[in-house]
Design an enzyme around this catalytic site. Structure first.
Site, PDB file in Angstrom:
ATOM      1  N   VAL A 100       0.842  -1.258   0.151  1.00 55.59           N
ATOM      2  CA  VAL A 100       0.101  -0.015   0.007  1.00 55.59           C
ATOM      3  C   VAL A 100       0.851   1.154   0.320  1.00 55.59           C
ATOM      4  O   VAL A 100       1.952   1.218   0.709  1.00 55.59           O
ATOM      5  CB  VAL A 100      -0.867  -0.030   1.197  1.00 55.59           C
ATOM      6  CG1 VAL A 100      -1.574   1.488   1.475  1.00 55.59           C
ATOM      7  CG2 VAL A 100      -2.110  -0.880   1.026  1.00 55.59           C
ATOM      8  N   CYS A 101       0.379   2.278  -0.824  1.00 51.16           N
ATOM      9  CA  CYS A 101       1.187   3.526  -0.681  1.00 51.16           C
ATOM     10  C   CYS A 101       2.609   3.215  -1.068  1.00 51.16           C
ATOM     11  O   CYS A 101       3.024   2.594  -2.034  1.00 51.16           O
ATOM     12  CB  CYS A 101       0.904   4.097   0.710  1.00 51.16           C
ATOM     13  SG  CYS A 101       1.257   5.873   0.734  1.00 51.16           S
ATOM     14  N   THR A 102       3.518   4.018  -0.322  1.00 57.44           N
ATOM     15  CA  THR A 102       4.736   3.909  -0.818  1.00 57.44           C
ATOM     16  C   THR A 102       5.473   2.631  -0.334  1.00 57.44           C
ATOM     17  O   THR A 102       6.913   2.612  -0.390  1.00 57.44           O
ATOM     18  CB  THR A 102       5.819   5.175  -0.109  1.00 57.44           C
ATOM     19  OG1 THR A 102       5.637   5.171   1.343  1.00 57.44           O
ATOM     20  CG2 THR A 102       5.169   6.404  -0.738  1.00 57.44           C
ATOM     21  N   THR A 120       1.251   3.795  -6.679  1.00 57.06           N
ATOM     22  CA  THR A 120       1.793   4.269  -5.139  1.00 57.06           C
ATOM     23  C   THR A 120       0.765   5.310  -4.697  1.00 57.06           C
ATOM     24  O   THR A 120      -0.237   5.638  -5.572  1.00 57.06           O
ATOM     25  CB  THR A 120       3.143   4.474  -5.000  1.00 57.06           C
ATOM     26  OG1 THR A 120       3.465   4.752  -3.528  1.00 57.06           O
ATOM     27  CG2 THR A 120       3.602   5.694  -5.734  1.00 57.06           C
ATOM     28  N   GLY A 150      -2.656   2.725  -4.099  1.00 58.72           N
ATOM     29  CA  GLY A 150      -2.437   4.334  -3.902  1.00 58.72           C
ATOM     30  C   GLY A 150      -2.479   4.428  -2.365  1.00 58.72           C
ATOM     31  O   GLY A 150      -1.847   3.546  -1.808  1.00 58.72           O
TER      32      GLY A 150
END
Length: 190
Positions: A100-102, A120, A150
């Site tokens: 998830v995300c970074t 990301t 994202g």
């Protein structure tokens, strides 16, 4: 499943995905489902000051079926820490690599995204570009054995997308109902 923990992680990245996929065990849909919290040390502190304990410290990740990596500002430093990246590289053969995300930056630094399309946090898309074939702006993306999403709240969408992938659309809709989450629209398979 292995849930990766590290100092400076964003706990909502972990919690949204964790809540969605662990319904499979809670509702006895996948009875043999098990998970562990794997940290780079015994206790980590998230980006808001919460302390979380790991079950295992830097185990070989190759024995898991799914490895999940959350994001957070700390990922920007972790991608340069050789010992941490080498630990994540032990998951290269795992059937499902999820972030998830970074957290995607960590998969990228470990060489997992070289020939993949990934996403990301929308605020970090340019940071992901050097690590993958193509950056896609989407809530949840699957390219082969890699699932990325994202930022932060997209963790719930990614969890439901993985539930749908492991079971079916109807089960994902049931989990969505149990979570009282009205926004899920499915992920993008590339």
């Amino acid at each position: 499943m292995a849930f990766i923990l590290f100092d400076g992680m964003t706990t909502l990245d972990l919690a949204g995905f964790h809540n969605a996929v662990t319904w499979l065990k809670k509702r006895e849909i996948v009875e043999e489902l098990e998970w562990e919290y794997c940290g780079d040390k015994q206790e980590v502190t998230d980006d808001r000051g919460m302390t979380i304990k790991a079950n295992r410290v830097m185990p070989d990740l190759s024995g898991y079926d799914l490895v999940f990596i959350p994001g957070g500002m700390a990922t920007r430093q972790l991608i340069h820490k050789c010992e941490f990246v080498a630990w994540i590289q032990t998951a290269k053969s795992v059937p499902f690599k999820v972030s998830v995300c970074t957290g995607a930056l960590i998969w990228g630094a470990a060489g997992v995204l070289q020939d993949k399309k990934a996403t990301t946090n929308p605020l970090a898309l340019e940071l992901l570009e050097p690590f993958c074939k193509e950056v896609v702006q989407a809530r949840a993306v699957r390219d082969g054995d890699v699932f990325t999403s994202g930022g932060i709240t997209a963790s719930i969408d990614l969890g439901l997308f993985v539930v749908e992938t492991l079971t079916n659309k109807e089960t994902a809709q049931e989990v969505q109902t149990w979570m009282d989450y009205p926004y899920y629209q499915g992920g993008m398979t590339l």
